[in-house]
Design an enzyme around this catalytic site. Structure first.
Site, PDB file in Angstrom:
ATOM      1  N   SER A 136       0.893  -1.172   0.000  1.00  0.00           N
ATOM      2  CA  SER A 136       0.000   0.000   0.000  1.00  0.00           C
ATOM      3  C   SER A 136       0.912   1.198   0.000  1.00  0.00           C
ATOM      4  O   SER A 136       2.080   1.100   0.412  1.00  0.00           O
ATOM      5  CB  SER A 136      -0.876  -0.007   1.254  1.00  0.00           C
ATOM      6  OG  SER A 136      -1.412   1.281   1.515  1.00  0.00           O
ATOM      7  N   TYR A 150      -1.574  -1.117  10.462  1.00  0.00           N
ATOM      8  CA  TYR A 150      -1.739  -1.493   9.052  1.00  0.00           C
ATOM      9  C   TYR A 150      -0.526  -1.046   8.231  1.00  0.00           C
ATOM     10  O   TYR A 150       0.024  -1.834   7.443  1.00  0.00           O
ATOM     11  CB  TYR A 150      -3.013  -0.876   8.493  1.00  0.00           C
ATOM     12  CG  TYR A 150      -3.179  -1.089   7.007  1.00  0.00           C
ATOM     13  CD1 TYR A 150      -3.564  -2.324   6.509  1.00  0.00           C
ATOM     14  CD2 TYR A 150      -2.933  -0.057   6.107  1.00  0.00           C
ATOM     15  CE1 TYR A 150      -3.697  -2.534   5.138  1.00  0.00           C
ATOM     16  CE2 TYR A 150      -3.071  -0.255   4.743  1.00  0.00           C
ATOM     17  CZ  TYR A 150      -3.445  -1.496   4.265  1.00  0.00           C
ATOM     18  OH  TYR A 150      -3.572  -1.697   2.913  1.00  0.00           O
TER      19      TYR A 150
END
Length: 278
Positions: A136, A150
């Protein structure tokens, strides 16, 4: 394009994984796609002799081995692995429990490592292959309040992909970490994004960012999943693919900001940095 290549895509029942698998099948590739539920795959992907749906728990090494073996039995080889399975976990570092943090690392980091371990012997024997690990932009820039764990999982994906690229190049195998920005998928919906079980309301910045993702960003993401699929396929057909690939104009801008931030910090404190040598 070499449509003789066989692809294995984890997390294929939704999001970027689903868009990729559909595009691969449409272009004539043979592809195995995994999900924790076989039914979820069968609902969204039509039956085809070029598609092998696999129910796979990426946290179970036996399950993963069976999935890899089934792919090889059906198609004879695996040329491209896309480690896409995972989920988002919101919550500040203080409010997330040890269990919540470890479960996110299990899915986003250790699950991918399980798949890599099972695929690598095959690729080493072939002396070819390409492993793409989906991180990401949050794996390159961690300055998102409430996304710390995350982001940490995705930084880990970037780190082990860099190491993997260095380790496997002697076998003719490539490794790429993909940093997507915001794509218009169901990633920001429940089932793909977990909220903290015990939130602390004093974290007003993190709470505001949660609301922004739900009410402003969801449904308005700039990234097109179909074009992302095309980009994955282009990467899979490159003779010399990059180790790092930033996907999306928003991600590109954030990556440039991170590079500039790092350069500024290094230049500002260069003398102190170099003062520690003998």
């Amino acid at each position: 394009m070499d449509t003789n290549k066989v692809w294995l895509v984890t997390g294929a029942s939704k999001g970027l994984g689903l868009a990729l698998v559909k595009q691969l099948i449409a272009q004539g590739y043979r592809v195995a796609g995994t999900s924790r539920s076989l039914g979820s795959l069968e609902k969204v992907i039509e039956k085809s002799d070029r598609f092998l749906p696999l129910e796979m728990d990426i946290l179970n090494e036996t399950d993963v081995r069976k999935g890899v073996e089934a792919t090889v039995k059906a198609f004879g080889k695996i040329d491209v692995l896309v480690n896409n399975a995972g989920y988002g976990q919101l919550g500040t570092l203080e409010e997330l429990s040890d269990k919540e943090a470890r479960e996110n690392f299990d899915a986003n980091v250790f699950g991918s490592l399980n798949v890599i371990r099972q695929v690598m012997p095959l690729m080493r024997t072939q002396k070819s292959g390409h492993i793409m690990n989906v991180a990401s932009i949050g794996g390159l820039l961690g300055a998102f309040p409430g996304w710390g764990v995350y982001c940490a999982t995705k930084f880990a994906v970037a780190g082990f992909t860099e190491a993997l690229a260095a380790e496997v190049s002697e076998f003719g195998i490539a490794a790429t970490v993909v940093y997507p920005g915001y794509f218009r998928t169901n990633f920001l919906e429940s089932g793909s994004l977990n909220l903290p079980q015990n939130s602390i309301q004093e974290y007003t910045t993190a709470r505001a960012l949660e609301v922004k993702h739900k009410e402003e960003i969801a449904g308005n993401q700039p990234g097109n999943p179909e074009l992302a699929a095309e980009a994955f396929i282009a990467l899979g057909n490159m003779q010399n693919p990059p180790v790092h690939f930033v996907m999306g104009s928003d991600a590109f801008g954030l990556a440039e900001a991170k590079i500039n931030m790092l350069r500024t910090d290094m230049a500002t404190h260069e003398a102190l940095s170099k003062s520690t040598d003998y």
